[in-house]
Structure formats: C-alpha cells, structure tokens
Scaffold this motif. Structure first.
Motif, mmCIF file in Angstrom:
data_model
loop_
_atom_site.group_PDB
_atom_site.id
_atom_site.type_symbol
_atom_site.label_atom_id
_atom_site.label_comp_id
_atom_site.label_asym_id
_atom_site.label_seq_id
_atom_site.Cartn_x
_atom_site.Cartn_y
_atom_site.Cartn_z
ATOM 1 N N PRO B 91 17.659 -64.122 -18.877
ATOM 2 C CA PRO B 91 18.784 -63.841 -19.697
ATOM 3 C C PRO B 91 18.478 -64.911 -20.972
ATOM 4 O O PRO B 91 17.852 -66.059 -20.749
ATOM 5 N N GLN B 92 18.629 -64.459 -22.244
ATOM 6 C CA GLN B 92 18.645 -65.351 -23.417
ATOM 7 C C GLN B 92 19.495 -64.922 -24.305
ATOM 8 O O GLN B 92 20.070 -63.919 -24.467
ATOM 9 N N LEU B 93 19.596 -65.848 -25.331
ATOM 10 C CA LEU B 93 20.520 -65.740 -26.438
ATOM 11 C C LEU B 93 19.764 -65.545 -27.654
ATOM 12 O O LEU B 93 18.386 -66.176 -27.925
ATOM 13 N N ILE B 94 19.947 -64.504 -28.386
ATOM 14 C CA ILE B 94 19.186 -64.398 -29.705
ATOM 15 C C ILE B 94 20.096 -64.376 -30.974
ATOM 16 O O ILE B 94 21.157 -63.871 -30.666
ATOM 17 N N GLN B 95 19.703 -64.938 -32.362
ATOM 18 C CA GLN B 95 20.436 -64.720 -33.259
ATOM 19 C C GLN B 95 19.600 -63.658 -34.174
ATOM 20 O O GLN B 95 18.448 -63.836 -34.529
ATOM 21 N N THR B 119 22.133 -55.795 -23.554
ATOM 22 C CA THR B 119 22.574 -56.666 -24.695
ATOM 23 C C THR B 119 23.871 -56.724 -24.971
ATOM 24 O O THR B 119 24.856 -55.650 -25.117
ATOM 25 N N VAL B 120 24.591 -57.968 -25.167
ATOM 26 C CA VAL B 120 25.784 -58.116 -25.332
ATOM 27 C C VAL B 120 26.166 -58.843 -26.629
ATOM 28 O O VAL B 120 25.737 -60.059 -26.643
ATOM 29 N N THR B 121 27.170 -58.536 -27.553
ATOM 30 C CA THR B 121 27.281 -59.573 -28.742
ATOM 31 C C THR B 121 28.162 -60.470 -28.450
ATOM 32 O O THR B 121 29.404 -60.117 -27.742
ATOM 33 N N MET B 122 28.052 -61.664 -28.543
ATOM 34 C CA MET B 122 29.132 -62.992 -28.085
ATOM 35 C C MET B 122 29.637 -63.396 -29.260
ATOM 36 O O MET B 122 30.486 -63.813 -29.091
ATOM 37 N N ILE B 130 25.135 -63.152 -32.604
ATOM 38 C CA ILE B 130 24.494 -64.027 -31.475
ATOM 39 C C ILE B 130 24.584 -63.068 -30.293
ATOM 40 O O ILE B 130 25.626 -62.538 -29.909
ATOM 41 N N HIS B 132 23.536 -61.852 -26.419
ATOM 42 C CA HIS B 132 23.228 -62.296 -24.936
ATOM 43 C C HIS B 132 22.210 -60.977 -24.469
ATOM 44 O O HIS B 132 22.648 -60.028 -24.311
ATOM 45 N N ALA B 133 20.808 -61.264 -24.227
ATOM 46 C CA ALA B 133 20.021 -60.216 -23.926
ATOM 47 C C ALA B 133 19.629 -60.344 -22.145
ATOM 48 O O ALA B 133 19.402 -61.580 -22.106
ATOM 49 N N LEU B 134 19.491 -59.311 -21.718
ATOM 50 C CA LEU B 134 19.389 -59.528 -20.040
ATOM 51 C C LEU B 134 17.561 -59.947 -19.944
ATOM 52 O O LEU B 134 17.412 -60.565 -19.064
#
Lengths: 137, 158
Positions: B91-95, B119-122, B130, B132-134
């Motif tokens: 899991p990671q956050l990307i911008q 993928t979920v937009t946070m 930003i 969150h990708a699995l």
C-alpha cells in the motif's frame, strides 16, 4: 416452439453464469476485507463487490427480464451504484485520514507528508470557519 | 436554456419510463412534477455546467465504456492480490497533479480513480490528488496519466 425453448435456455445459462460470477467476485471482496492488512487496503476489497460484483449480478438479472420497466429499473439501480459508491468510499477514506487512522506498518514509504497536509486542512476548512457558525447552532 | 430543455426532457423521459401510466390525468401529474423539479433545480442553482453537464454529450458514453474496461482490469488485479497464498500488497500514497484543470474535470478524475478498485482518492485540493494505491503496479499505471488524458478529452480542454 423448439427455437423459443432454446433461446430461453441460452438466456438462463447466460444469466446464471453472470450471477454466479458476480457472487464469486463479491465473496472474494469479502475475503479481501478480512485478509488485507489495514483500513485503507480493505477499502479496495470492498470496491470489488461495489463494481464488478454488482455489475455482474445486475447484468444477470437483466437477462431474466423482458425488456420492460423492470429492465429499466435494474439498469438505473446499476448506474446509481456506479455514481454513489466512489462518493461513499472517498468519504470513508477522507474521514479515516482526518482522524489519523494508522497505515499498515509495512506500507511503502512514499515521502508524502500527509500529517501536515491534514493539519493545514483541518485548520483551514473546519476550525477556522467555525466560531461564527457554531454560535448560530 | 439548452440545459433547462435537456433537463426537462430527461426528467420527462425518466417519468414516462418508470411510471407506465399513459392516461391524461397521470400524464398531467407527471408534467406538473417535472416542471416543479426543474423550477426547484433552478432555484438551487443546479442547472449549470457542473450540475447538468450536457457539454459532455456523446463523449460520456465513450469514456464510460473505457472506464468500465479499466475497472474490470483493476478488479482482476485486486482479486489476484487477495487470493495470493501470502498477502504481498504494498500500500502506498501517491500524489498526482491535475494542473490547471477545471473543477468538473477534477471531480470526474477523482471519482474515476476511486471507482477503480485498488486506487482510492483520499484528498483533492488545489488540483493535487492524493491517492491510496494497493500495489506498486496500480500506482504506476495511474502515474502514466492515461486516465487523466481521457478525462481531459472528455471535458474538452486542450
């Protein structure tokens, strides 16, 4: 007569295949809810049941209808799910982020300082504006 | 004006499809409720480029089919990750930046990301998303910017 029967049989087979596949993906989504490590990852598993699961089950049900009002209602239900599920998923994710729900310890270190972005956000949007509005309530 | 006409037409068609009544009295009730809703929507300021985006027109079904295909592929990836004997997600956050895109573009883009499993937009703020990708694979796919270009084509900028 025989032709009619064959068509009905084909429709039934197609419809059952779609519904069973949809059920399979929804169950996998449920397994994912349990197996995945943290809240944020589990949102992704729930997404399977929301999208592929729901779409397949509704398509299967559409094959059981006869192009009447029921068909239209099913298609409408499907499109409402597609429009509303991302909104609720985003609301959950945003709420989790805002209340500091911890990430899995083995998450990839991405260098995004979500904590400070979040603090700015709280000060800017909710706390900053509240003194006036809270008096009215 | 076109938006009002389109909204009226849309509501009327929905009423006809869902009611199944075609006698004069019921049709009059239907017409009355359509007019009532259109007036309400106007008073609430909902009949604009954002609330009733007719400008997307025929491009929307095309985008939707493409998105459905992406959703299917992403589903299969997430299913594979869930059914692995040992969970190996990263899991990671990307911008991602949407640049100077207008709000409708940003909202369609952010919702498309969330609709795609994995993928979920946070957060969506000032054109920065930003996500969150699995897994790294899903994150990399998003970072190629294909979806952003598709949305750009849909909303008709550039």
């Amino acid at each position: 007569m025989a032709e009619l029967f064959a068509t009905a049989l084909l429709l039934d087979i197609g419809s059952w295949t779609l519904i069973l596949l949809g059920g399979f993906f929804s169950i996998v989504g449920g397994i994912g809810l349990i197996r995945l490590p943290d809240f944020y990852s589990r949102l992704h598993a729930a997404g399977i049941a929301d999208t592929l699961g729901a779409a397949l089950i509704i398509s299967g049900m559409v094959l059981q209808t006869h192009g009447d009002g029921v068909t239209i209602r099913l298609l409408l239900i499907g499109s409402f799910i597609f429009l509303t599920s991302p909104t609720s998923t985003h609301a959950l994710a945003r709420a989790a982020l805002a209340t500091g729900m911890p990430h899995w310890r083995r998450s990839v270190d991405d260098g995004i300082d979500i904590e400070s972005a979040n603090r700015d956000d709280l000060t800017a949007s909710s706390i900053g504006d509240s003194p006036n509005t809270s008096a009215d309530v | 004006m076109i938006r009002t006409a389109s909204l009226t037409l849309f509501l009327g068609a929905t009423w006809l499809l869902l009611s199944g009544h075609f006698d004069t009295k019921m049709l009059a009730f239907g017409a009355g409720s359509v007019v009532f809703v259109v007036v309400l929507a106007h008073r609430m300021g909902l009949v604009d480029a954002e609330g009733h985006p007719v400008q997307l027109s025929w491009k929307f079904p095309i985008y939707f089919i493409w998105l459905a295909w992406k959703v299917l592929l992403a589903n299969l990836i997430v299913v594979r990750e869930i059914l692995r004997r040992k969970i190996t997600v990263a899991p990671q956050l990307i911008q991602i930046s949407c640049g100077q895109a207008d709000e409708l573009h940003q909202v369609i883009y952010a919702n498309s990301i969330t609709l795609t499993p994995g993928t979920v937009t946070m957060r969506l703020q000032d054109g920065e998303v930003i996500v969150h990708a699995l897994t790294g694979e899903l994150a990399a796919d998003l970072q190629t910017g294909t979806m952003e270009q598709r949305v750009r084509k849909l909303t008709g900028e550039g």
